[in-house]
Design a protein around this motif. Structure first.
Motif, mmCIF file in Angstrom:
data_model
loop_
_atom_site.group_PDB
_atom_site.id
_atom_site.type_symbol
_atom_site.label_atom_id
_atom_site.label_comp_id
_atom_site.label_asym_id
_atom_site.label_seq_id
_atom_site.Cartn_x
_atom_site.Cartn_y
_atom_site.Cartn_z
ATOM 1 N N ALA A 1 -6.355 -0.356 2.394
ATOM 2 C CA ALA A 1 -5.354 0.532 1.788
ATOM 3 C C ALA A 1 -5.376 1.902 2.448
ATOM 4 C CB ALA A 1 -5.604 0.667 0.290
ATOM 5 N N PHE B 1 0.853 -1.169 0.000
ATOM 6 C CA PHE B 1 0.000 0.000 0.000
ATOM 7 C C PHE B 1 0.894 1.224 0.000
ATOM 8 C CE2 PHE B 1 -3.477 -2.600 0.450
ATOM 9 C CZ PHE B 1 -3.415 -3.413 1.566
ATOM 10 N N ALA C 1 -3.913 4.835 -2.321
ATOM 11 C CA ALA C 1 -5.010 5.162 -1.417
ATOM 12 C C ALA C 1 -5.627 6.517 -1.765
ATOM 13 C CB ALA C 1 -4.525 5.165 0.031
#
Length: 153
Positions: free
Chosen positions: A88, A9, A14
């Motif tokens: 995320a 991530f 994100a």
């Protein structure tokens, strides 16, 4: 195949809007990181920066969660916020929490970042006013001038 086994991530995944608003997103990240590390600055920030001034939707949502939790008297923790975020997004906020963005002169950095968001919002307002009627454009310009003379920017 490695991504399936160990997904990574990163902030750009994100918060994809970061690419469109890099300066605003960086300021928002600093604000969120500082508030996560210095919860005593939440009332000051809430007074100076409305939720609507956050440019990217993810950071606006995280900021809203932080402000709402504080106004309800909740102590912020990841078990509380993770119920509102995807994995995320939770990874993104953990990265901000663990950053060193709020280590030095947190309040001064916070004030600078709020100014950046005010400037970004004013720029968006002027750009959206390009095709507006003259009266609306003049009103927007007067609001910007008023904010600058008050020392808000």
């Amino acid at each position: 195949l490695r991504e399936i086994v160990t997904p990574s991530f990163n902030r750009n995944e994100a918060n994809p809007e970061k690419r469109n608003f890099p300066r605003a997103a960086a300021a928002e990240e600093n604000i969120i990181a500082i508030l996560l590390q210095h919860q005593d600055l939440i009332p000051f920030t809430a007074e100076k920066l409305s939720k609507e001034k956050m440019v990217t939707s993810l950071n606006r949502r995280i900021y809203s969660i932080i402000l709402d939790a504080h106004s309800e008297g909740r102590e912020f923790d990841f078990s509380y916020i993770s119920q509102f975020l995807s994995p995320a997004e939770t990874g993104y906020i953990v990265t901000l929490q663990n950053s060193d963005k709020g280590d030095k002169n947190a309040k001064a950095v916070l004030i600078d970042c709020i100014k950046i968001l005010e400037n970004e919002n004013n720029a968006k307002l002027l750009n959206s006013s390009k095709d507006a009627p003259n009266e609306e454009w003049a009103d927007n310009l007067m609001n910007i001038i008023k904010n600058k003379t008050k020392g808000n920017l």
